[in-house]
Design a protein around this motif. Structure first.
Motif, mmCIF file in Angstrom:
data_model
loop_
_atom_site.group_PDB
_atom_site.id
_atom_site.type_symbol
_atom_site.label_atom_id
_atom_site.label_comp_id
_atom_site.label_asym_id
_atom_site.label_seq_id
_atom_site.Cartn_x
_atom_site.Cartn_y
_atom_site.Cartn_z
ATOM 1 N N TYR A 183 3.516 5.029 5.039
ATOM 2 C CA TYR A 183 3.761 6.101 6.009
ATOM 3 C C TYR A 183 2.665 7.162 5.911
ATOM 4 O O TYR A 183 2.187 7.463 4.820
ATOM 5 N N ASP A 214 11.519 -3.178 6.230
ATOM 6 C CA ASP A 214 10.620 -2.141 6.711
ATOM 7 C C ASP A 214 9.518 -1.873 5.701
ATOM 8 O O ASP A 214 9.594 -2.260 4.540
ATOM 9 N N ALA A 257 3.120 13.971 6.332
ATOM 10 C CA ALA A 257 3.994 14.707 7.260
ATOM 11 C C ALA A 257 4.553 15.949 6.586
ATOM 12 O O ALA A 257 4.566 16.057 5.366
ATOM 13 N N HIS A 283 3.447 11.334 2.343
ATOM 14 C CA HIS A 283 4.035 10.304 3.213
ATOM 15 C C HIS A 283 5.244 10.866 3.944
ATOM 16 O O HIS A 283 5.984 11.677 3.392
ATOM 17 N N ASP A 284 5.464 10.401 5.155
ATOM 18 C CA ASP A 284 6.550 10.902 6.003
ATOM 19 C C ASP A 284 7.898 10.412 5.479
ATOM 20 O O ASP A 284 8.407 9.367 5.892
ATOM 21 N N THR A 292 10.907 11.652 5.872
ATOM 22 C CA THR A 292 12.017 11.714 6.831
ATOM 23 C C THR A 292 12.103 10.432 7.658
ATOM 24 O O THR A 292 13.184 9.858 7.826
ATOM 25 N N ALA A 293 10.954 9.960 8.152
ATOM 26 C CA ALA A 293 10.932 8.723 8.947
ATOM 27 C C ALA A 293 11.312 7.517 8.075
ATOM 28 O O ALA A 293 12.056 6.632 8.497
ATOM 29 N N TYR A 294 10.799 7.513 6.856
ATOM 30 C CA TYR A 294 11.100 6.432 5.904
ATOM 31 C C TYR A 294 12.601 6.371 5.628
ATOM 32 O O TYR A 294 13.228 5.310 5.685
ATOM 33 N N GLU A 314 16.200 17.536 6.993
ATOM 34 C CA GLU A 314 16.517 16.490 7.977
ATOM 35 C C GLU A 314 17.175 15.285 7.325
ATOM 36 O O GLU A 314 17.692 14.417 8.018
ATOM 37 N N ALA A 318 15.105 7.594 7.397
ATOM 38 C CA ALA A 318 15.857 7.212 8.596
ATOM 39 C C ALA A 318 15.804 5.694 8.792
ATOM 40 O O ALA A 318 16.817 5.059 9.105
ATOM 41 N N ALA A 319 14.619 5.107 8.594
ATOM 42 C CA ALA A 319 14.468 3.652 8.773
ATOM 43 C C ALA A 319 15.304 2.888 7.753
ATOM 44 O O ALA A 319 15.986 1.918 8.081
#
Length: 300
Positions: free
Chosen positions: A252, A246, A255, A229-230, A232-234, A287, A236-237
């Motif tokens: 997700y 969210d 990634a 699962h991503d 980094t995006a998780y 990141e 950040a959100a």
């Protein structure tokens, strides 16, 4: 960094206003600048609960905490005999406060223990992503997780030896005997048993990410790993605080996750780095890692 109004009043401390501090935090965060705060352990007026709330607040703001014991200095307002009597302050032979009207000697030991486990888990990031994930997805407050873990290690020192070792010795020794995999396996087992959380690809991903962020001299950096699962995006959100409603991590897609070691954490003399610094130099660069001011020791 004292947020407990009562304590601030009682030590006549004119601290930066809490709202102003929140504003500054946001500015620092947007500019990707490191931010830390100082806390005193053992000021009259503090309680275990208030101290935990302070730690929780800084974990939520993602601000590093350095805490110091309280010492009575000659000619300071706190050393005044009337003040000492009023707030029932007791000190040891070196004039460090050991109890006051609001906390016992045992309470103070517990607060120091909480600071030590916080330093290992969040300062040096050994459980940085684990505690946030449990809070975001399972409503387990980070300080409650840390308090449970501190009690568990005290009551069952031999059940998860790597975890017990980390809680007791990591901050001094900064290494993990037996390797990171064993430590994180025990963390996953502990979470599943303690909270009845069944292992799924979300928990697996969190454990994997947290382990990847630890310097490991058996690995070559930079390193790139495909996650289920991503993260980094998780992250950040969730960290932007817009993310409370969210989607969970398991929603997700897969990634890549990159870690690098621009400051040679794997081979550097860490004691030299930690000296009187307001930052914890330990976690590898990714990141999601905290910003660091590395100019003073980075070799290009």
């Amino acid at each position: 960094g004292i947020t407990d109004e009562k304590t601030t009043e009682e030590i006549n401390s004119k601290n930066i206003k809490t709202e102003k501090y929140d504003e500054l935090t946001k500015v620092f965060y947007d500019l990707k600048l490191p931010l830390s705060t100082d806390l005193m352990i053992g000021l009259p007026g503090i309680t275990v609960e208030a101290f935990n709330n302070d730690l929780q607040r800084y974990i939520d703001m993602d601000v590093s905490v350095k805490a110091y014991p309280t010492q009575l200095l000659p000619n300071s307002p706190m050393a005044d005999p009337d003040y000492i009597e009023k707030y029932q302050i007791k000190v040891d032979a070196q004039d460090f406060v050991i109890s006051s009207y609001s906390f016992t000697e045992q309470d103070l030991k517990w607060m120091k223990g909480m600071y030590q486990i916080y330093t290992m888990a969040d300062g040096y990031s050994l459980l940085r992503y684990v505690i946030r994930y449990l809070q975001w997805e399972h409503d387990i407050r980070a300080v409650d997780f840390l308090q449970d873990l501190l009690r568990f290690v005290r009551d069952h020192p031999n059940q998860h030896p790597q975890i017990s070792w980390a809680v007791r010795f990591f901050n001094q020794d900064k290494c993990m005997p037996g390797g990171w995999s064993l430590f994180y396996q025990q963390v996953a087992t502990y979470i599943e048993k303690q909270y009845g959380i069944s292992e799924d690809s979300g928990l697996d991903t969190i454990i994997q990410v947290n382990q990847l962020c630890m310097p490991d001299d058996t690995k070559a950096y930079p390193l790139q790993v495909k996650l289920a699962h991503d993260f980094t995006a998780y992250f950040a959100a969730k960290a932007s605080q817009a993310g409370h409603k969210d989607k969970p991590l398991t929603d997700y897609p897969p990634a890549q996750f990159h870690v690098s070691d621009p400051n040679s954490m794997v081979s550097i003399d860490l004691d030299y780095l930690q000296y009187d610094s307001h930052q914890y130099f330990w976690e590898l660069h990714s990141e999601v890692s905290r910003p660091k001011s590395v100019s003073e020791f980075a070799e290009t």
